[in-house]
Write a protein that holds these residues in place. Structure first.
Motif: not given
Length: 652
Positions: A325-353
């Motif tokens: 569900k967390s990864f699905e929010q990436l598409e929602v962000m892109r639809e709103k014109g928002l760009c994931p930043n370094a913090v977002t990237l690390n959150i998803l990396l932590d989600g993988l772990c």
């Protein structure tokens, strides 16, 4: 390279197998990295980094990384005066405005020494410092925790006939309220402002409110908010947000919601910062449907979710195991014109772990060069922390060596993770060897970890050596460090030295948790007279004897009694179904207290006991009852709504 789908009969290719096979740059190993690799077993050094399995989440993360080649986007804009942050630099024109700009830049960079140097340089030149320059230096020193120096600079400003303005007084309020937690002094500063003709503005009051909320004095902060309204000083969103945060951090989410509604009524609609605080609290509570509703209705409420909003939401989802569900929010962000930043990237990396893919994340970090991804030390720390949690210390050590191979500087968190992972695995000698290696960045956490595990291993001499080494390196112990040292000294029957250790800890602030731990050790050692003297001294100093101290005292006395009587077991069994047990220690004097107890049997039977301990003398114990009973009556802790168990213990 052909990345076409695998045939139904063949095995699915690894996601990393679709990447261009580029050789890693031949970087020279640092001495620390070479020593680490030499310590790794041969079969670990030869581990292949191509062992990841195909899965949608991992592939999504790889695609996300590929969208951000080179440096990962920064979570905050660069400092506009970064060019001026060279050590020893000065302004191009000797004008107070130029000096003030550079002092503020050094302050934002956390270099208070350079800010102070510029102020001294101004005093020795025809360009005299004005109130703006003095204010910037005081603020820089206060933010760096150098309160006494900040006060000296403020006094110097006043003695130099430079009149403080509202901004200068506000920084002084920040120093007393947010740094020193001396609120009486902060209120005096506000009164002083009025006497000097400087009316406190919304920034002054908001600063005072923030300090009160950080100290847990929420009701008092609400009183300051009312005072603002009485003085016709209109609060802004930054006046309300600290109170919202204080409510949320204490689990009072409904009150936080009511305050947000009040903000709308009084014409101060909450912004994304205020709603992000509420969303974080809701995520911790698992109320994701409510979070989705808040985000969906944001346009109706007059605010727009930003990258931080979605990052908080994604982090909450990952922590509760809903990584997909967390990864699905990436598409929602892109639809709103928002760009994931370094913090977002690390959150998803932590989600993988967290989704049992820490090994795949490790392989991904090792292949970061092929992805043209500049993995940061934060990314390495995230994966190493998860690997440490599951006991894979060789993988932690291998990533640590990989960081040095790629020229990524380890920070104090990295070193603490490595020390904790090795110590937990029983590799104390290896942990000490790395700890003493050149280039290792030790902090209070890594020292405390090593001290704790040396204490558990019975290596008391090494505990004292590490503690003295901390002092030599000017690393202030935390209250946890002091707890370990007090336990160590009490194990050696050095109770007076343990009390002296507590006195030394007061230089870094009073900790009720540390007092409770010391009381527990003194009760276990049969030192009631020392307990009485210490309690009297604490009361004379105006320090608080809170319920936390009563919890540990009663727990310790119950344990001491159980060594002499088996009657407790019957009553303990009746309390098994209750997580919170309120135990009554019944004597001529009533002593009340409570503690969280998942299994009272574990609480009653400690792993470390003192065989043959006779318990405190009866006369001293009665005096102890008199002293503690009176304090307990004042606190009125007996009115707690909790399950009561009467232990009815025999007299000594």
């Amino acid at each position: 390279m052909d990345c076409s789908p695998a045939s139904p009969r063949g095995p699915a290719p690894s996601p990393l197998s679709c990447m261009p096979s580029l050789p890693l740059p031949l970087l020279p190993f640092s001495p620390l990295a070479q020593s680490l690799l030499r310590r790794l077993p041969a079969h670990i050094r030869m581990m292949s980094s191509q062992e990841s399995s195909r899965n949608d989440l991992f592939r999504s993360f790889v695609e996300l990384v590929k969208r951000f080649p080179g440096n990962a986007p920064c979570s905050s804009p660069p400092c506009p005066a970064a060019h001026a942050l060279e050590i020893g630099a000065g302004p191009r024109r000797p004008h107070p405005f130029e000096y003030a700009a550079m002092i503020e830049a050094y302050g934002r960079a956390g270099d208070a020494d350079e800010a102070l140097r510029l102020l001294r340089q101004m005093k020795d030149s025809p360009c005299r410092p004005d109130v703006v320059c003095y204010t910037a230096v005081v603020d820089s020193l206060a933010s760096s925790g150098r309160a006494s120096e900040a006060l000296e600079v403020f006094e110097e400003m006043v003695s130099s006939d430079v009149a403080p303005d509202t901004a200068a007084f506000t920084v002084l309020v920040k120093l007393y309220a947010c740094c020193l937690m001396q609120f009486d002094a902060a209120y005096e500063v506000v009164r002083w402002m009025v006497m000097c003709g400087c009316a406190p503005d919304e920034v002054t009051y908001s600063t005072l409110i923030a300090g009160l909320c950080w100290a847990g004095r929420v009701e008092e902060a609400l009183g300051v908010l009312d005072q603002m309204l009485e003085e016709e000083c209109r609060p802004n969103v930054y006046s309300y947000t600290p109170i919202v945060h204080a409510y949320c951090s204490r689990g009072r989410v409904e009150e936080a919601k009511r305050l947000l509604n009040t903000m709308e009524v009084v014409g101060c609609p909450p912004n994304a910062v205020a709603y992000n605080v509420l969303i974080e609290a809701l995520c911790k509570a698992g109320a994701f449907k409510e979070v989705e509703k808040l985000i969906k209705d944001s346009s109706l409420k007059g605010w727009e979710p930003d990258t931080i909003t979605y990052s908080i939401y994604m982090d909450g989802l990952c922590k509760l195991g809903r990584t997909g569900k967390s990864f699905e929010q990436l598409e929602v962000m892109r639809e709103k014109g928002l760009c994931p930043n370094a913090v977002t990237l690390n959150i998803l990396l932590d989600g993988l772990c967290r989704s049992s893919k820490a090994w795949e994340a490790k392989c991904l970090l090792e292949q970061s060069a092929e992805l043209e991804w500049n993995a940061s030390v934060v990314n390495y720390n995230t994966v190493m922390s998860r690997l440490s949690d599951v006991g894979r210390w060789p993988a932690v050590l291998k990533l640590f060596a990989d960081m040095h191979k790629k020229g990524i500087s380890a920070n104090s968190w990295t070193c603490s993770i490595v020390i904790h992972s090795l110590s937990k695995a029983g590799k104390l000698r290896l942990a000490e060897s790395i700890f003493d290696s050149k280039g290792f960045v030790a902090n209070v956490m890594s020292y405390t970890t090593l001290i704790h595990y040396c204490y558990l291993a019975g290596r008391i001499h090494d505990v004292h050596l590490l503690y003295h080494k901390m002092a030599e390196e000017n690393i202030a112990p935390s209250w946890i460090t002091y707890c370990v040292m007090i336990s160590c000294l009490c194990r050696e029957k050095k109770y007076l030295e343990a009390i002296g250790c507590f006195y030394r800890s007061l230089r870094d602030g009073y900790s009720p948790d540390l007092v409770a731990h010391l009381m527990y050790e003194l009760v276990s050692g049969g030192k009631p007279k020392e307990i009485l003297n210490l309690l009297e001294w604490i009361s004379r100093q105006g320090m608080i004897v809170d319920v936390c101290i009563f919890q540990r005292l009663i727990k310790a006395f119950c344990r001491a009694e159980c060594f002499r009587s088996d009657k407790c077991s019957q009553h303990v069994a009746s309390a098994q179904h209750s997580r919170w047990g309120l135990f009554t220690y019944k004597r001529d004097y009533g002593i009340w207290g409570s503690w969280p107890c998942s299994d009272p049997a574990d609480e009653i039977n400690p792993p470390i006991v003192y065989p043959g301990h006779p318990g405190p003398p009866r006369s001293s114990q009665k005096a102890f009852h008199e002293a503690i009973g009176g304090l307990a009556d004042e606190m009125d802790v007996g009115k707690r709504n909790a399950f009561v168990v009467n232990l009815d213990l025999p007299s000594i």
